[in-house]
Motif scaffolding. Sequence first.
Motif, mmCIF file in Angstrom:
data_model
loop_
_atom_site.group_PDB
_atom_site.id
_atom_site.type_symbol
_atom_site.label_atom_id
_atom_site.label_comp_id
_atom_site.label_asym_id
_atom_site.label_seq_id
_atom_site.Cartn_x
_atom_site.Cartn_y
_atom_site.Cartn_z
ATOM 1 N N UNK A 1 0.822 -1.214 0.000
ATOM 2 C CA UNK A 1 0.000 0.000 0.000
ATOM 3 C C UNK A 1 0.853 1.261 0.000
ATOM 4 N N UNK A 2 2.162 1.092 0.099
ATOM 5 C CA UNK A 2 3.013 2.260 0.313
ATOM 6 C C UNK A 2 3.607 2.700 -1.017
ATOM 7 N N UNK A 3 3.291 3.891 -1.458
ATOM 8 C CA UNK A 3 3.824 4.339 -2.742
ATOM 9 C C UNK A 3 5.326 4.564 -2.619
ATOM 10 N N UNK A 4 5.994 4.462 -3.771
ATOM 11 C CA UNK A 4 7.453 4.515 -3.745
ATOM 12 C C UNK A 4 7.939 5.841 -3.141
ATOM 13 N N UNK A 5 8.881 5.739 -2.268
ATOM 14 C CA UNK A 5 9.456 6.941 -1.676
ATOM 15 C C UNK A 5 8.602 7.603 -0.618
ATOM 16 N N UNK A 6 7.482 6.996 -0.266
ATOM 17 C CA UNK A 6 6.558 7.641 0.679
ATOM 18 C C UNK A 6 7.236 7.969 2.009
ATOM 19 N N UNK A 7 7.921 6.991 2.606
ATOM 20 C CA UNK A 7 8.543 7.240 3.911
ATOM 21 C C UNK A 7 9.701 8.223 3.767
ATOM 22 N N UNK A 8 10.555 7.979 2.758
ATOM 23 C CA UNK A 8 11.748 8.806 2.581
ATOM 24 C C UNK A 8 11.352 10.261 2.325
ATOM 25 N N UNK A 9 10.409 10.449 1.383
ATOM 26 C CA UNK A 9 10.067 11.814 0.977
ATOM 27 C C UNK A 9 9.427 12.601 2.106
ATOM 28 N N UNK A 10 8.793 11.898 3.036
ATOM 29 C CA UNK A 10 8.090 12.618 4.089
ATOM 30 C C UNK A 10 8.796 12.503 5.429
ATOM 31 N N UNK A 11 10.068 12.095 5.355
ATOM 32 C CA UNK A 11 10.869 12.037 6.568
ATOM 33 C C UNK A 11 10.275 11.169 7.658
#
Lengths: 113, 842
Positions: free
Chosen positions: B62-72
């Motif tokens: 369910x997690x779009x690519x870069x979701x965690x990284x981009x939003x710190x």
Amino acid sequence: MSTENNWKEICHIDAIVPNAGRCALVEGEQVAIFRVSKSGNDELYAIHNHDPFSKANVLSRGIVGSLSERVVVASPIYKQHFCLQTGECLEDEATQLKTWQVRVENNMVQLSA
Amino acid sequence: MSTRLIVIGNGPVGHKFLETLVESGAAGDYEITVFGAEPRPAYDRVHLTAWFETRNADDLNMVSEGFYEDNNILIRNHEKVVAIDRANKTISSDRGLTTSYDKIILATGSFPFVPPVPGHDRDNTFVYRTIEDLEAITAASKHARVGTVVGGGLLGLEAAKAIKDLGLKTHVVEFAPRLMAVQVDDGGGAMLRGKIEQLGVSVHTGKNTQQIIDGENAAHKMCFADGEELETDLIVFSAGIRPQDELGQQAELTIGERGGIVINDHCQTSDPDIYAIGEAALWGGRIFGMIAPGNNMAVAAADHITQTGESTFSGADMSSKLKLMGVDVASVGDAHGNTPDSLSYSYINQVDGVYKKIVVDKDRKHLLGAVLVGDTGDYSNLLQFALNKMDLPEQPDSMILPSIDGGGFAMGVDALPDDAVICSCNNVTKADVVSAVAAGSVTLGDLKDTTKAATGCGGCAALTTQLLNSELTNLGYEVNTDLCEHFPYTRQDLYNIIRIEKIKSFEELLEKHGTGHGCDICKPTTASILATCWNDHILEDKHHVLQDTNDYFMANMQKDGTYSVVPRVAGGEITPDKLIVLGQVAKKYDLYTKITGGQRVDLFGARGEQLPVIWRELIDAGFESGHAYGKSLRTVKSCVGSTWCRYGVQDSVGAAIQIENRYKGLRSPHKLKMAVSGCTRECAEAQCKDVGIIATENGFNMYVCGNGGMKPRHADLFATDLDYDTLIKYIDRFFMFYIRTADRLQRTSVWMDNMEGGLEYLQSVIIEDKLGICAELESEMAHVVGTYQCEWKTTIEDPEKVKRFDHFVNSDENDSNVVFVKERQQIRPASEDERKDLIATA
Ligand code: SRM
Ligand SMILES: Cc1cc2nc3c(=O)[nH]c(=O)nc-3n(C[C@H](O)[C@H](O)[C@H](O)COP(=O)(O)OP(=O)(O)OC[C@H]3O[C@@H](n4cnc5c(N)ncnc54)[C@H](O)[C@@H]3O)c2cc1C
Ligand code: SF4
Ligand code: FES
């Protein structure tokens, strides 16, 4: 009105399939000649074969038809419509193609050059 | 300093919370850490069973690519929080990390309840909650013959279907006297039981398991209170869920009597700095074991923390529609008629296996609940009546009675209040749909994009379409679906007219049903329909003049009026000798040569009059037309498959060649593309094709309605593990149904996005023959396949037709405007300036 000796013989009428166009070479110019038929009646039209939008010599290969009351051909490349009677482009009034008079005599297609 | 926010639990609801926070724009104000006990980031548990389709966990991600990284966002998967220290405001994890917090979100979900009967923890006993559970069940199924699910509720039946599909003899054991005891009543339960048994699953109700011991013919023996026994090799417990409230207990938050962390309307627990959302939370004395309420809690909690919104949680409707393929079951509201003085109406049809019941209040004014088995078509209507307390019709039973005169009961969508939830999966209201329509979303496909309505379970597609059409009418759109000014019909109408009246030419069609001369819209459309129905040669005099640009010369016209030549290379397989011929022909006529994206070779720069001679040489060497010019089958791409590849499980090249040869030349509303991959690694990219085929150990999985191009769409899994003959049968039906019903120039992807009922409807038409047309579709396809001719071969054998390729009707000269220059050792069309220079110096 043109006199008899202005007419130039192009081809036999059978060389143009009903509701299709063919291109003729007339004094160095490419002319798209169309044979529009409905219920057995033929009408002939001739406009320049050069498509000003794609700059390719292709209009004789377009689909003929009608839009409202006008008899038109659609450019086979980007699909603009040209009035076969006047050479006018329906999508762009500023664009106007050269037209020729055309007739059939003894089953031969003739163009007034 | 920014607020330290800790999210405990990385399931669908915890993830929804993070998404809401990010969308609010306030995420930057927080230092966010997420703990998830499972080894992977949030995945779609609702569609857990879909894991069996590809056995690839990434498909549920369910997690779009870069979701965690981009939003710190710091994500810590495979790490469990074991304690909350509220006095010091810290938490600690099972990996020894201790860290401080300002706010906590508990999204720990629930765990499956396993009845504590002796033997419940033997080997080969499972639960059905995580991807790891499914992996373990799959592994165990390889050494098992019989599988048993304990629990006949919604999830239990889903698990039973999965076990059945793994090839095991399957039993369901239920404690209550009927299946789905929570949702349906006795009548519905009996009907449902029949349906489940028809699927080949044995049902045992009223069974109280007392112990599980060694079996004689299987691994286990289950012993029931009534003295009966059941032998089975593996057991899956699906006997309900319990809130995962361990941390709440440890931290001494208020916990409900029967579990669950107590929350208020903002989802705060008894400690205002700690929120709880999803299945772990207890609101109004209830646990909500479904995704929609969990998502609403996530939004309410995010709104409260960030103060960016005002939503609160105020309970939820637990109506549901079972998403099992092959069984239609739904329940709405108070299905059991528990409301004092309520009355009910029911309809039972044993012939078709349909059971419907509605529960109304004593004044017969409002709908309280409903049960539907065997036919859930009325589900969304009934749901709206119950949710919005709409006034019932004079005779409430008209809502469930079959319409003898074809009239039937239809709810006026106009009567729905603005805040009526149309799509509960995505919380889309009537007002959302209305404003999206006003802003220009005028098809179901558009609405799916702009509002997300009907993109979850799909249950609301019919209602959404109804609303769309009524809004278009309200807005004064005259929904003009005429093909063009010459025919007051849709493409679909014309198709039926031509088939039924056996119309064989455009002239005949125009005379009987049209006006004027026709145009560049209705002529090619008619040409395509005539070709599908009667399969005459497209360059016959009467058809030739209808053909669109590329079909007109059976080659793709390029920007300078020259053409390209694309011979068929079925499946992308070609012999060295044939490759040499392509090279020789290209060299002889000085054609630009390129490998296409469709696994074949394109030769560019042929003048019209050269086409017949070039094709003569190609045909003599055994080539055929590739139909690169037609709205017809293009290519069937293949991967190398089991013949060479160490992973392949079927001969994908062989299948692709056979399939391409079957459908070559088939004319359709738009082009058709296919591919066959030899295993799930999917090297042929079948999932972006109109029909994609992926080999499995047991046969082929069939995917439909994929698209590359301008707006890519992943194909939908349509049917699994088909043998080759069934595969072909389904493709025949699928293509012919598409050709019958699609709009002009509508790819299968858009056709599907606008189809009421979506994938399920299509499956019912193609697989279950719901419309009773499959035999017709197959015979129509058989006609096309049986009358195939290579269009180019027939053309070059007819001197009259060959003449039409000459540029001039009265001269042998060529078009002087066609001029090439060389680039990277090959020709290309000269630019306008280059052309002027070259003509001037010539
Ligand atoms: C030649 C080729 C590009 C290449 O050099 O690789 C190509 C060339 C053209 N493509 Fe394509 N497409 C080619 C593969 C593709 C692919 C890849 C594939 O099929 O795997 C796609 C994406 C997949 C898909 O269609 O879903 C593709 C998506 C398009 C689209 C967008 C379709 C869409 O639904 O969005 C168009 C425009 C259209 O059809 O309306 C298009 C249209 C065209 C046309 C027909 C445009 C035109 O009318 O002139 C081009 C004709 C070239 C010619 O004269 O042969 N071509 N085109 C490829 C021919 C494959 C073949 O062997 O037949
Ligand atoms: C097979 C199946 C089918 C379903 N079908 C439907 C359906 O059709 N419709 C519907 O509405 N619902 C359905 N559901 C229910 C739906 O999946 C749940 O409502 C939803 O998953 C709840 O989300 P959640 O985030 O609250 O909890 P969960 O999905 O349980 O996620 C909680 C997560 O927190 C983790 N966790 C727990 N404790 C800790 C801790 N101390 N530290 C770190 N991590 C922790 C867990 O490991 C888990 O990953 C279905 C469920 C299943 C299993
Ligand atoms: S899809 Fe599978 S069989 Fe085909 S080439 Fe790729 S890995 Fe090999
Ligand atoms: S209700 Fe599930 S998609 Fe709309």
